[in-house]
Design an enzyme around this catalytic site. Structure first.
Site, PDB file in Angstrom:
ATOM      1  N   THR A  47       0.688  -1.306   0.153  1.00 48.28           N
ATOM      2  CA  THR A  47       0.030   0.009   0.018  1.00 48.28           C
ATOM      3  C   THR A  47       0.868   1.132   0.018  1.00 48.28           C
ATOM      4  O   THR A  47       2.239   1.057   0.014  1.00 48.28           O
ATOM      5  CB  THR A  47      -0.841   0.031   1.282  1.00 48.28           C
ATOM      6  OG1 THR A  47      -0.244   0.575   2.401  1.00 48.28           O
ATOM      7  CG2 THR A  47      -1.601  -1.178   1.579  1.00 48.28           C
ATOM      8  N   CYS A  48       0.285   2.243  -0.053  1.00 48.12           N
ATOM      9  CA  CYS A  48       1.107   3.655  -0.030  1.00 48.12           C
ATOM     10  C   CYS A  48       1.865   3.728   1.141  1.00 48.12           C
ATOM     11  O   CYS A  48       2.767   4.662   1.260  1.00 48.12           O
ATOM     12  CB  CYS A  48       0.171   4.792   0.007  1.00 48.12           C
ATOM     13  SG  CYS A  48      -0.789   5.247   1.399  1.00 48.12           S
ATOM     14  N   ARG A  50       2.799   0.877   3.346  1.00 46.81           N
ATOM     15  CA  ARG A  50       3.267  -0.538   4.128  1.00 46.81           C
ATOM     16  C   ARG A  50       3.597  -1.428   3.104  1.00 46.81           C
ATOM     17  O   ARG A  50       3.172  -1.378   1.869  1.00 46.81           O
ATOM     18  CB  ARG A  50       2.260  -0.882   5.112  1.00 46.81           C
ATOM     19  CG  ARG A  50       0.830  -1.301   4.423  1.00 46.81           C
ATOM     20  CD  ARG A  50      -0.188  -2.085   5.333  1.00 46.81           C
ATOM     21  NE  ARG A  50      -0.362  -1.013   6.736  1.00 46.81           N
ATOM     22  CZ  ARG A  50       0.298  -1.303   7.744  1.00 46.81           C
ATOM     23  NH1 ARG A  50       1.035  -2.009   8.187  1.00 46.81           N
ATOM     24  NH2 ARG A  50       0.067  -0.354   8.761  1.00 46.81           N
ATOM     25  N   ARG A 113     -10.600   3.799   6.428  1.00 40.91           N
ATOM     26  CA  ARG A 113     -11.412   2.707   5.646  1.00 40.91           C
ATOM     27  C   ARG A 113     -10.975   1.998   4.453  1.00 40.91           C
ATOM     28  O   ARG A 113     -10.919   0.836   3.827  1.00 40.91           O
ATOM     29  CB  ARG A 113     -12.723   2.908   5.524  1.00 40.91           C
ATOM     30  CG  ARG A 113     -13.494   3.460   6.608  1.00 40.91           C
ATOM     31  CD  ARG A 113     -13.521   2.369   7.793  1.00 40.91           C
ATOM     32  NE  ARG A 113     -13.731   1.141   7.573  1.00 40.91           N
ATOM     33  CZ  ARG A 113     -13.437  -0.093   8.140  1.00 40.91           C
ATOM     34  NH1 ARG A 113     -12.487   0.141   8.937  1.00 40.91           N
ATOM     35  NH2 ARG A 113     -13.919  -1.302   7.728  1.00 40.91           N
ATOM     36  N   GLU A 114      -9.717   2.883   3.849  1.00 40.05           N
ATOM     37  CA  GLU A 114      -8.999   2.436   2.566  1.00 40.05           C
ATOM     38  C   GLU A 114      -8.443   1.198   2.832  1.00 40.05           C
ATOM     39  O   GLU A 114      -8.292   0.378   1.777  1.00 40.05           O
ATOM     40  CB  GLU A 114      -8.140   3.381   1.894  1.00 40.05           C
ATOM     41  CG  GLU A 114      -8.767   4.431   1.392  1.00 40.05           C
ATOM     42  CD  GLU A 114      -8.823   5.792   2.317  1.00 40.05           C
ATOM     43  OE1 GLU A 114      -8.903   5.482   3.293  1.00 40.05           O
ATOM     44  OE2 GLU A 114      -9.097   7.138   1.907  1.00 40.05           O
TER      45      GLU A 114
END
Length: 441
Positions: A47-48, A50, A113-114
């Protein structure tokens, strides 16, 4: 077979390191599973902020070595650097970590929530490519169910704050959002989220550019122009705001490009770079009239959630971890073993949250916190081992009442945990629905 996760995130690693680790992430699961080594199944979660790898393996030490080796080959990093960047979690710890991540407890913006949508996509991608095992499948289904229970039961994340919204709040110092002309670069999950937030603020997204060539479908779906590479300079010239989240591995917005686009004009330009693999070259921020906001600033200004909501969420996660278990023992002896495991996991997570270093801490402080966390997790597993074995022995001997009395006397645990406090039915529900979840992305 046991579970292993290897984790690097904004909490303990610089974003530049995460960016390097993610090179080739889309090929990593195949590299691991197709080798027919110790790893029998793999799910990769980039993800952005992690980078995480979850595997089921015959031998965890061998699997860890194979994961590090594969990441090093794909990213061209030194294997020692890769190994030093990834924190390992085994067994229950891997389960707890994924459930906490999916519930938003480990996010840069707590409760956002993303992340649940990103976990869902990683799960579905592994299913589609046949890289997942039944146990990993059950783990990710449990994580997604737990996330929904946390969202519906605790109020965590109800403020709607996210990485995107916090970044746009920071941009408000230089942007009047009503009727602001916005150029979007990227068509992935963050771009979808950005469209919703921008529309809510009254901005006008006039075009989208995709370095990978996927802008046409996105533009038709959202009613905007598809920008080509040849038209990118003119689009930047017309924009008040450029939002970048392409997810590619190369810089899209360079200093010469922006300088040429702004030649002869004076109105300010704000660029919001949400990409982990930064879309914007460092020199762009030094151009006259240009403001660049990136993930580093988001991490520094991320708001907190109420202590009560976080504690309630951690309790639900601890309960779900306890019920996931390593076999059938926890289920056959429920509620006693589940209650004991929940009690220990809850105490563990509160202590770990207390010792975690703040954003921007020194490498030495991060290393000390990592070592302490690992020691606490080993202690918790040791503490639970004997009571779990004794539970099995008492159950087989028909002496369950003795075990239940001992749990109450020694730990003061209310064995009959009420459903409304820890909604086990929702957590234990059939996992089929998780593949069609509409979690926010």
């Amino acid at each position: 077979m046991p579970l292993l996760s290897l984790v690097a995130s904004h909490r303990n690693r610089d974003l530049a390191i995460l960016e390097q680790l993610q090179v080739g992430a889309d090929r990593l699961a195949a590299e691991l599973v197709d080798r027919h080594g110790a790893v029998t199944g793999a799910v990769v979660l980039p993800t952005c902020n992690r980078f995480e790898v979850y595997v089921e393996a015959e031998d965890l030490e061998t699997a860890r070595h194979q994961v590090v080796e594969a990441i090093a080959e794909l990213s061209q990093l030194d294997p020692r650097s890769v190994e030093d960047s990834l924190m390992p979690f085994e067994g229950d710890d891997a389960v707890q970590h994924l459930l906490s991540v999916t519930s938003g407890l480990e996010s840069m913006v707590v409760g956002e929530r993303e992340i649940s949508g990103q976990v869902r996509r990683a799960h579905l991608d592994s299913q589609r490519r046949h890289h997942i095992t039944p146990r990993l499948d059950r783990l990710f289904q449990s994580a997604l169910r737990t996330s929904r229970v946390v969202a519906s039961s605790t109020g965590l994340g109800t403020s709607g704050r996210s990485v995107v919204s916090v970044a746009f709040d920071l941009a408000s110092d230089t942007v009047e959002w009503e009727d602001a002309r916005v150029l979007l670069i990227g068509t992935g999950a963050l771009a979808e989220t950005a469209v919703g937030v921008l529309n809510g603020r009254g901005a006008r997204i006039f075009g989208v550019y995709s370095p990978s060539g996927r802008s046409l479908e996105f533009s038709v779906r959202h009613g905007m122009d598809a920008i080509t590479a040849a038209g990118l300079e003119m689009a930047i010239r017309e924009a008040d705001v450029v939002v970048t989240c392409s997810g590619g591995e190369s810089v899209v917005v360079t200093s010469p490009l922006v300088a040429a686009a702004r030649h002869g004009i004076d109105h300010p330009l704000t660029i919001v770079d949400l990409a982990l693999h930064r879309d914007v070259a460092p020199g762009v921020a030094g151009l006259r009239g240009v403001t660049v906001i990136g993930l580093d600033q988001v991490g520094e200004h991320a708001p907190g959630e109420s202590v009560g909501a976080i504690e309630a969420a951690r309790s639900i996660v601890a309960h779900a971890v306890a019920r996931f278990g390593d076999g059938e023992t926890a289920r056959s002896l429920d509620p006693a073993v589940v209650a004991l495991r929940e009690h220990v996991f809850g105490l563990l997570e509160r202590e770990i949250a207390r010792i975690r270093p703040a954003s921007g801490a020194s490498p030495e402080a991060i290393a000390r916190a990592d070592e302490t966390e690992q020691a606490l997790r080993r202690f918790a597993k040791t503490l639970l081992h004997t009571p779990t074995v004794r539970a099995r022995e008492h159950a087989q001997a028909g002496e369950s009442s003795i075990y239940l009395d001992a749990i109450r006397a020694l730990y003061g645990i209310d064995v009959a945990v009420p459903d409304d406090a820890c909604p086990a039915p929702a957590i234990d529900a059939d996992g089929a629905s998780s593949t069609t979840s509409t979690d926010a992305i």
